[in-house]
Design a protein around this motif. Sequence first.
Motif, PDB file in Angstrom:
ATOM      1  N   SER A  23      48.211  -8.477  69.688  1.00 36.56           N
ATOM      2  CA  SER A  23      48.568  -9.860  70.008  1.00 36.56           C
ATOM      3  C   SER A  23      47.425 -10.609  70.689  1.00 36.56           C
ATOM      4  CB  SER A  23      49.834  -9.914  70.868  1.00 36.56           C
ATOM      5  OG  SER A  23      49.642  -9.226  72.074  1.00 36.56           O
ATOM      6  N   THR A  24      46.521  -9.905  71.316  1.00 34.18           N
ATOM      7  CA  THR A  24      45.408 -10.559  72.004  1.00 34.18           C
ATOM      8  C   THR A  24      44.166 -10.666  71.132  1.00 34.18           C
ATOM      9  OG1 THR A  24      46.193  -9.698  74.107  1.00 34.18           O
ATOM     10  CG2 THR A  24      43.934 -10.485  74.040  1.00 34.18           C
ATOM     11  N   TYR A  25      43.733  -9.554  70.552  1.00 35.20           N
ATOM     12  CA  TYR A  25      42.410  -9.518  69.941  1.00 35.20           C
ATOM     13  C   TYR A  25      42.355  -9.867  68.465  1.00 35.20           C
ATOM     14  CZ  TYR A  25      40.979  -7.509  74.314  1.00 35.20           C
ATOM     15  OH  TYR A  25      40.735  -7.318  75.632  1.00 35.20           O
ATOM     16  N   LYS A  30      39.670 -13.010  64.418  1.00 38.17           N
ATOM     17  CA  LYS A  30      39.882 -13.726  63.163  1.00 38.17           C
ATOM     18  C   LYS A  30      39.287 -15.132  63.272  1.00 38.17           C
ATOM     19  CE  LYS A  30      42.199 -13.501  59.212  1.00 38.17           C
ATOM     20  NZ  LYS A  30      41.848 -12.612  58.145  1.00 38.17           N
ATOM     21  N   ARG A  31      39.533 -15.813  64.386  1.00 33.44           N
ATOM     22  CA  ARG A  31      38.957 -17.158  64.586  1.00 33.44           C
ATOM     23  C   ARG A  31      37.442 -17.094  64.686  1.00 33.44           C
ATOM     24  NH1 ARG A  31      43.361 -17.610  68.023  1.00 33.44           N
ATOM     25  NH2 ARG A  31      42.093 -17.130  69.809  1.00 33.44           N
ATOM     26  N   THR A  32      36.939 -16.129  65.440  1.00 25.83           N
ATOM     27  CA  THR A  32      35.492 -16.002  65.621  1.00 25.83           C
ATOM     28  C   THR A  32      34.803 -15.681  64.305  1.00 25.83           C
ATOM     29  OG1 THR A  32      35.812 -15.252  67.885  1.00 25.83           O
ATOM     30  CG2 THR A  32      33.689 -14.772  66.877  1.00 25.83           C
ATOM     31  N   SER A  33      35.439 -14.890  63.459  1.00 25.60           N
ATOM     32  CA  SER A  33      34.812 -14.501  62.195  1.00 25.60           C
ATOM     33  C   SER A  33      34.659 -15.675  61.243  1.00 25.60           C
ATOM     34  CB  SER A  33      35.605 -13.387  61.518  1.00 25.60           C
ATOM     35  OG  SER A  33      36.849 -13.867  61.076  1.00 25.60           O
ATOM     36  N   ARG A  90      54.182  -1.433  57.614  1.00 28.66           N
ATOM     37  CA  ARG A  90      53.039  -2.368  57.453  1.00 28.66           C
ATOM     38  C   ARG A  90      53.528  -3.804  57.501  1.00 28.66           C
ATOM     39  NH1 ARG A  90      51.427   0.926  53.153  1.00 28.66           N
ATOM     40  NH2 ARG A  90      52.200  -0.627  51.693  1.00 28.66           N
ATOM     41  N   GLN A  91      54.618  -4.057  56.800  1.00 27.48           N
ATOM     42  CA  GLN A  91      55.189  -5.399  56.720  1.00 27.48           C
ATOM     43  C   GLN A  91      55.552  -5.922  58.115  1.00 27.48           C
ATOM     44  OE1 GLN A  91      58.771  -5.256  54.456  1.00 27.48           O
ATOM     45  NE2 GLN A  91      59.272  -7.380  54.782  1.00 27.48           N
ATOM     46  N   VAL A  92      56.139  -5.069  58.938  1.00 24.37           N
ATOM     47  CA  VAL A  92      56.537  -5.475  60.289  1.00 24.37           C
ATOM     48  C   VAL A  92      55.304  -5.857  61.106  1.00 24.37           C
ATOM     49  CG1 VAL A  92      57.481  -4.610  62.471  1.00 24.37           C
ATOM     50  CG2 VAL A  92      58.734  -4.254  60.343  1.00 24.37           C
ATOM     51  N   ILE A  93      54.235  -5.083  61.038  1.00 23.53           N
ATOM     52  CA  ILE A  93      53.019  -5.410  61.792  1.00 23.53           C
ATOM     53  C   ILE A  93      52.428  -6.733  61.311  1.00 23.53           C
ATOM     54  CG2 ILE A  93      50.599  -4.782  62.144  1.00 23.53           C
ATOM     55  CD1 ILE A  93      51.367  -2.002  62.572  1.00 23.53           C
ATOM     56  N   ILE A  94      52.342  -6.902  60.010  1.00 24.37           N
ATOM     57  CA  ILE A  94      51.749  -8.127  59.463  1.00 24.37           C
ATOM     58  C   ILE A  94      52.575  -9.342  59.854  1.00 24.37           C
ATOM     59  CG2 ILE A  94      51.242  -9.365  57.313  1.00 24.37           C
ATOM     60  CD1 ILE A  94      50.420  -6.555  56.169  1.00 24.37           C
ATOM     61  N   GLU A  95      53.890  -9.240  59.699  1.00 21.96           N
ATOM     62  CA  GLU A  95      54.775 -10.367  60.023  1.00 21.96           C
ATOM     63  C   GLU A  95      54.725 -10.697  61.517  1.00 21.96           C
ATOM     64  OE1 GLU A  95      57.227 -11.990  57.935  1.00 21.96           O
ATOM     65  OE2 GLU A  95      56.417 -11.027  56.168  1.00 21.96           O
ATOM     66  N   ARG A  96      54.630  -9.679  62.348  1.00 17.19           N
ATOM     67  CA  ARG A  96      54.712  -9.877  63.804  1.00 17.19           C
ATOM     68  C   ARG A  96      53.375 -10.273  64.436  1.00 17.19           C
ATOM     69  NH1 ARG A  96      57.125 -11.715  67.723  1.00 17.19           N
ATOM     70  NH2 ARG A  96      57.460 -10.467  69.559  1.00 17.19           N
ATOM     71  N   TYR A  97      52.250  -9.777  63.872  1.00 16.30           N
ATOM     72  CA  TYR A  97      50.973  -9.981  64.552  1.00 16.30           C
ATOM     73  C   TYR A  97      49.881 -10.650  63.729  1.00 16.30           C
ATOM     74  CZ  TYR A  97      53.090  -6.693  67.787  1.00 16.30           C
ATOM     75  OH  TYR A  97      53.941  -6.077  68.661  1.00 16.30           O
ATOM     76  N   CYS A  98      49.972 -10.669  62.410  1.00 14.68           N
ATOM     77  CA  CYS A  98      48.817 -11.052  61.605  1.00 14.68           C
ATOM     78  C   CYS A  98      48.969 -12.353  60.826  1.00 14.68           C
ATOM     79  CB  CYS A  98      48.476  -9.931  60.615  1.00 14.68           C
ATOM     80  SG  CYS A  98      48.070  -8.387  61.438  1.00 14.68           S
ATOM     81  N   LEU A  99      50.065 -13.029  60.945  1.00 14.23           N
ATOM     82  CA  LEU A  99      50.226 -14.307  60.255  1.00 14.23           C
ATOM     83  C   LEU A  99      49.670 -15.437  61.114  1.00 14.23           C
ATOM     84  CD1 LEU A  99      53.881 -13.955  58.904  1.00 14.23           C
ATOM     85  CD2 LEU A  99      51.745 -13.549  57.677  1.00 14.23           C
TER      86      LEU A  99
END
Length: 156
Positions: A23-25, A30-33, A90-99
């Motif tokens: 949730s932090t990094y 992603k923004r920095t890249s 995988r879906q749970v991680i992507i939905e919760r942290y990577c969108l």
Amino acid sequence: MEVDLFKPIDDAKTIDNVKRFLSTYYWRWKRTSGESFESKVTATYSFEPRSYTGQVSKPIEAHVVRQQTAIKEVEVIEEAINSIFDSFARQVIIERYCLNRPKTIEEICLDYNYSVETFYLLHDKALLNFADYYKAGELQIYKTEEKEKKSRKNSE
């Protein structure tokens, strides 16, 4: 010196560690890249600002290094997520942290018809799996380490 490859993992602390990490990094990197760089003209009408020592600073070089580091880190995180065998985890991680706008627990439960208990089982399993795959277990917290830290604090 004997190496113990199967130290007991403190699941609760590892899960908290991974939650905090993702949730932090993830979005910082992603923004920095993808951030752009604009060169600024200084008061001396130079594109290369000078430091107080008179040496030329390297803002473009620093930006590119920071950006490449962030790109690599995002790739490592995404590779760890893709290494998780269970597609629902995988879906749970992507939905919760990577969108761009991570979903709430309630949204995920409604979208996929999960009960809250099922969500947390998948969520915790996914985070523990992520901790296994990310940089060879770098985010894992072992029970023995915690006991050693407590004993050090008590002895001080």
